[in-house]
Scaffold this motif. Structure first.
Motif, PDB file in Angstrom:
ATOM      1  N   ALA A   1      24.834  55.485 -21.870  1.00 21.74           N
ATOM      2  CA  ALA A   1      24.457  54.539 -22.674  1.00 21.74           C
ATOM      3  C   ALA A   1      25.047  53.254 -22.411  1.00 21.74           C
ATOM      4  O   ALA A   1      26.039  52.713 -22.000  1.00 21.74           O
ATOM      5  CB  ALA A   1      25.157  54.879 -24.246  1.00 21.74           C
ATOM      6  N   GLY A   2      24.199  52.066 -22.314  1.00 23.12           N
ATOM      7  CA  GLY A   2      24.172  50.857 -22.105  1.00 23.12           C
ATOM      8  C   GLY A   2      24.476  50.375 -20.828  1.00 23.12           C
ATOM      9  O   GLY A   2      25.080  49.135 -20.223  1.00 23.12           O
ATOM     10  N   ALA A   3      24.382  51.351 -19.995  1.00 20.96           N
ATOM     11  CA  ALA A   3      24.601  51.280 -18.401  1.00 20.96           C
ATOM     12  C   ALA A   3      23.236  51.025 -17.495  1.00 20.96           C
ATOM     13  O   ALA A   3      22.189  51.406 -17.960  1.00 20.96           O
ATOM     14  CB  ALA A   3      25.359  52.298 -17.803  1.00 20.96           C
ATOM     15  N   LEU A   4      23.314  50.220 -16.409  1.00 17.37           N
ATOM     16  CA  LEU A   4      22.480  50.521 -15.519  1.00 17.37           C
ATOM     17  C   LEU A   4      22.330  51.729 -14.918  1.00 17.37           C
ATOM     18  O   LEU A   4      23.151  51.848 -14.063  1.00 17.37           O
ATOM     19  CB  LEU A   4      22.369  49.195 -14.369  1.00 17.37           C
ATOM     20  N   LYS A   5      20.952  52.352 -14.855  1.00 17.59           N
ATOM     21  CA  LYS A   5      21.232  53.829 -14.855  1.00 17.59           C
ATOM     22  C   LYS A   5      20.372  54.131 -13.337  1.00 17.59           C
ATOM     23  O   LYS A   5      19.325  54.158 -13.226  1.00 17.59           O
ATOM     24  CB  LYS A   5      20.534  54.584 -15.926  1.00 17.59           C
ATOM     25  N   LEU A   6      21.270  54.162 -12.258  1.00 16.05           N
ATOM     26  CA  LEU A   6      20.632  54.291 -10.698  1.00 16.05           C
ATOM     27  C   LEU A   6      21.488  55.500 -10.150  1.00 16.05           C
ATOM     28  O   LEU A   6      21.825  55.711  -9.098  1.00 16.05           O
ATOM     29  CB  LEU A   6      21.099  53.154 -10.232  1.00 16.05           C
TER      30      LEU A   6
END
Length: 360
Positions: free
Chosen positions: A28-33
């Motif tokens: 949640a709220g993160a840049l998901k890579l």
């Protein structure tokens, strides 16, 4: 007095109680890579069209012939004829489980190169099969042909997995080596083509030449990770055996219709894949230019790179709101390695800026 909870737990296999569940990082709220997902959503007009289509489905009915129709549609999308068998899974993970179950006889062995996709070993052990992992070559993560052929001769595996490209190395292995492995194999050879939309080659030709070769694909990297559609192609006589084990109604009407919709708009997803292939080359060049970083060429939508301190770099990126995958504990060959999912241009710009800051 016997504790009823402990009594119930004692009925569960000791190896299951000792195992660890697959962990998904909170994002949640993160840049998901961290999970090799397609970062692009459908354009708004297609979102609306899909929503209307899903809303009109008969959700009060079990999935019926629509599932079989989707299987044939996916086979046609892959470019194979009606003589080729096809079955569907709730993602590739379910298909791996069904394939493992299909060969689960006493003393049977599953073999795969390592490092590789963790579910090959996990599901083999869950079914109490032997698992043999054959290390890749250390410098380039290519198949060690001599070691693979020796392991096949020694262990006579009922099932061999070859991820093409491999996860987490993103390697597209030598086709000649793969063919010789398939020829030497006494059982099934499954080519796991989860990342096929990003690769320059596939193994459908090998499947046509070698009747023991099956090809497994997924719509997850196509752009539908949330829909969970995997499919298995190959000689009908083999695929039919896996079909017998497939749970009835394992593909929901919602998932099936979303998959049909995606196939009808395959050009949109193809354009997204082309953009991600371009971004992959941009990200690879930028990683190679960073001091202390060694990145390996990729044929997937992720890049494996070795950094001076993987744990510290992973933690620093996470603190900055960027999630990647620390794979350094998966296998000794992956010491201090991180895996970066290729994102949008803006995603990659942010990743590179934050990574540069962390490394400096």
């Amino acid at each position: 007095m016997t504790d009823p909870l402990q009594q119930a737990l004692a009925c569960i296999r000791p190896d299951v109680r000792a195992a660890h569940a697959y962990v998904v990082q909170p994002s949640a709220g993160a840049l998901k890579l961290d999970a090799m997902e397609n970062p692009y959503r459908l354009p708004p007009e297609l979102q609306q069209a899909l929503g209307a289509r899903l809303g009109a489905l008969a959700l009060n009915r079990y999935p019926a012939e629509r599932t079989a129709e989707l299987a044939r549609a996916l086979a046609r999308h892959a470019g194979v004829g009606d003589e080729v068998g096809v079955t569907l899974g709730n993602g590739s993970d379910e298909l791996i489980g069904l394939l493992t179950l299909a060969v689960a006889q006493p003393g049977a062995t599953v073999l795969a190169p390592v490092p590789g996709f963790v579910m090959y070993e996990a599901l083999a052990r869950q079914h109490r099969l032997n698992f043999v992992g054959v290390p890749l070559r250390a410098h380039d993560f290519e198949l060690d042909e001599a070691a693979m052929l020796a392991a096949i001769a020694q262990h006579q595996p009922a099932l061999i997995y070859l991820a093409y490209p491999n996860n987490p190395t993103a390697t597209l292995w030598d086709a000649g080596v793969i063919e010789r492995i398939a020829q030497a194999a006494p059982g099934l050879v499954v080519m796991d083509e989860a990342y096929q939309p990003f690769a320059s080659q596939d193994s459908l030709g090998l499947m046509a030449r070698q009747p023991n070769v099956l090809v497994m694909r997924t719509m997850s990297k196509f752009g539908l990770a949330g829909v969970r559609i995997g499919y298995l192609l190959g000689a009908a006589a083999l695929v039919d055996q896996v079909e017998k084990l497939r749970p009835p109604y394992n593909i929901s009407v919602l998932n099936a219709e979303a998959a049909f919709f995606a196939l009808e708009h395959a050009d949109v997803y193809a354009a997204q894949a082309a953009e991600l292939r371009q971004q992959r080359e941009r990200l690879f060049a930028a990683l190679q230019a960073l001091p202390g970083v060694h990145a390996w060429p990729s044929q997937g939508n992720m890049i494996l790179a070795r950094v001076p301190d993987a744990a510290a770099t992973f933690a620093a990126l996470k603190a900055r709101g960027v999630l990647i995958k620390n794979v350094s504990a998966m296998h000794p060959l992956l010491a201090n390695c991180l895996r970066f999912t290729v994102g949008t241009p803006d995603d990659n710009t942010r990743l590179l800026a934050e990574l540069t800051s962390c490394l400096s």
